[in-house]
Design a protein around this motif. Structure first.
Motif, PDB file in Angstrom:
ATOM      1  N   TYR A   1      -9.553  -4.475   1.792  1.00 25.37           N
ATOM      2  CA  TYR A   1     -10.550  -5.552   1.660  1.00 25.37           C
ATOM      3  C   TYR A   1     -10.119  -6.870   2.282  1.00 25.37           C
ATOM      4  O   TYR A   1     -10.693  -7.912   2.016  1.00 25.37           O
TER       5      TYR A   1
ATOM      6  N   ASN B   1      -9.627   1.164  -4.911  1.00 29.06           N
ATOM      7  CA  ASN B   1      -8.955  -0.026  -4.403  1.00 29.06           C
ATOM      8  C   ASN B   1      -8.932   0.141  -2.887  1.00 29.06           C
ATOM      9  O   ASN B   1      -7.958   0.603  -2.324  1.00 29.06           O
ATOM     10  N   PRO B   2     -10.053  -0.199  -2.259  1.00 27.21           N
ATOM     11  CA  PRO B   2     -10.168   0.038  -0.813  1.00 27.21           C
ATOM     12  C   PRO B   2      -9.495  -1.088  -0.039  1.00 27.21           C
ATOM     13  O   PRO B   2      -9.088  -2.086  -0.631  1.00 27.21           O
TER      14      PRO B   2
ATOM     15  N   ALA C   1      -5.113   0.665   5.125  1.00 29.27           N
ATOM     16  CA  ALA C   1      -5.273   0.546   3.672  1.00 29.27           C
ATOM     17  C   ALA C   1      -5.447  -0.908   3.246  1.00 29.27           C
ATOM     18  O   ALA C   1      -5.657  -1.187   2.072  1.00 29.27           O
ATOM     19  N   LEU C   2      -5.362  -1.826   4.223  1.00 30.87           N
ATOM     20  CA  LEU C   2      -5.411  -3.254   3.894  1.00 30.87           C
ATOM     21  C   LEU C   2      -6.633  -3.963   4.478  1.00 30.87           C
ATOM     22  O   LEU C   2      -7.311  -4.703   3.787  1.00 30.87           O
TER      23      LEU C   2
ATOM     24  N   ARG D   1       0.151  -2.360  -6.716  1.00 32.64           N
ATOM     25  CA  ARG D   1       0.339  -3.745  -7.185  1.00 32.64           C
ATOM     26  C   ARG D   1       0.070  -3.821  -8.687  1.00 32.64           C
ATOM     27  O   ARG D   1      -0.837  -3.141  -9.185  1.00 32.64           O
TER      28      ARG D   1
HETATM   29  N1  GLN Z   1      -4.107  -6.891  -3.025  1.00 29.22           N
HETATM   30  C1  GLN Z   1      -3.452  -6.544  -1.798  1.00 29.22           C
HETATM   31  C2  GLN Z   1      -2.892  -7.794  -1.167  1.00 29.22           C
HETATM   32  O1  GLN Z   1      -3.604  -8.727  -0.891  1.00 29.22           O
HETATM   33  C3  GLN Z   1      -4.382  -5.840  -0.838  1.00 29.22           C
HETATM   34  C4  GLN Z   1      -4.737  -4.489  -1.321  1.00 29.22           C
HETATM   35  C5  GLN Z   1      -5.959  -3.958  -0.649  1.00 29.22           C
HETATM   36  O2  GLN Z   1      -6.357  -4.335   0.447  1.00 29.22           O
HETATM   37  N2  GLN Z   1      -6.571  -3.063  -1.317  1.00 29.22           N
HETATM   38  O3  GLN Z   1      -1.705  -7.864  -0.969  1.00 29.22           O
END
Ligand code: GLN
Length: 285
Positions: free
Chosen positions: A192, A189-190, A212-213, A98
């Motif tokens: 989260y 960037n775990p 990963a999300l 991103r």
């Molecule tokens: N920023 C991403 C999103 O909300 C999530 C990435 C992440 O979990 N590291 O789409």
């Protein structure tokens, strides 16, 4: 066979309707798909709207367009995404890099002062963060780990294509395979997002690896683990920086302070949202 102009007129509207995209976004996506099939740049598309697609081009284009109309992310259809000025291969085994995450790279770079700085990227995915840092600082020694073998092989392929040689890769669930190793800077960037967050069922996220999300009921399971174990892998004076969700900066700051980190601060992403929080481990016990 249709012309470039005809395809644009029909398909921008179809994409807007199917995916609820803005006009500009939908237009840019159709242009990108046409460019990929015709092997031309955007200027060519604009200069030759009357150009007809051949039968083969048209069928190839239709295959990609149909995938996009089903919601599949453009990055997976094209198998690539640009990040920090570099081109990365991405597959459904990796999160799509991103633009917001470029903030983490910039902050990491600002903490690398001397040659030989040891940097660790936890959960590297496509390798975007580790390789962007290593590309900007060829004198840094970067380690990138991921728990997914499939992701790690994409990251290694990206290192090869980008001709970056100062990153070494290891299969590791966070710090599990890093016993005894120390770093000057740890970034991640775990995942989260809270496991029940409705965003996981929307847009690109539906197609990305959920591991990963999503991270537990409040989205902070992995960040808690990273913060609690980072101390054992940082040199005195070392920094830890993590990306997190739009409403998590205060909780991440608290976790860092409780783990003994000092100089704790959060920085804003392009949208003005606190997105990266980090701290420094001064005295080591
Ligand atoms: N920023 C991403 C999103 O909300 C999530 C990435 C992440 O979990 N590291 O789409």
């Amino acid at each position: 066979m249709p012309s470039i102009r005809e395809r644009l007129a029909q398909d921008v509207a179809a994409l807007r309707q199917a995916l609820d995209l803005q006009q500009d976004e939908a237009r840019s996506e159709v242009q990108t798909l046409l460019q990929t099939v015709l092997l031309v740049n955007r200027a060519y598309l604009l200069a030759h709207p009357e150009r007809l697609l051949t039968e083969q081009e048209h069928s190839q284009y239709q295959t990609s367009l149909q995938r996009r109309l089903q919601g599949e992310p453009l990055a997976y259809i094209l198998s690539e995404r640009e990040f920090f000025g570099l081109n990365f291969k991405v597959t459904p085994a990796t999160l799509i890099p991103r633009p917001d995450t470029e903030l983490l790279v910039e902050l990491a770079l600002s903490r690398i002062s001397s040659a030989g700085t040891r940097v660790l990227d936890l959960g590297t995915g496509s390798g975007a963060i580790a390789l962007a840092i290593a590309h900007s600082r060829p004198d840094a020694k970067v380690t990138a780990v991921d728990a997914s073998e499939a992701a790690l092989s994409v990251a290694q392929e990206n290192a090869g294509c980008l001709e970056i040689s100062n990153v070494r890769f290891a299969l590791s669930n966070w710090f599990a395979a890093l016993a005894g190793l120390h770093f000057d800077l740890i970034v991640s960037n775990p995942p989260y997002i809270a496991a029940n967050d409705r965003h996981l069922a929307q847009g690109d996220l539906r197609f990305e690896p959920v591991g990963a999300l999503a991270s537990g009921t409040d989205g902070l399971d992995d960040i808690r683990l990273i913060i609690s174990e980072a101390g054992a892998h940082l040199v005195a004076g070392g920094w830890l920086m993590v990306e997190h969700g739009y409403d998590q900066s205060e909780r991440v700051q608290t976790l860092l302070r409780s783990a003994g980190f000092e100089n704790v601060r959060s920085d804003n992403d392009l949208a003005g949202i606190a997105r990266v929080t980090g701290g420094q481990l001064l005295g080591k016990t």
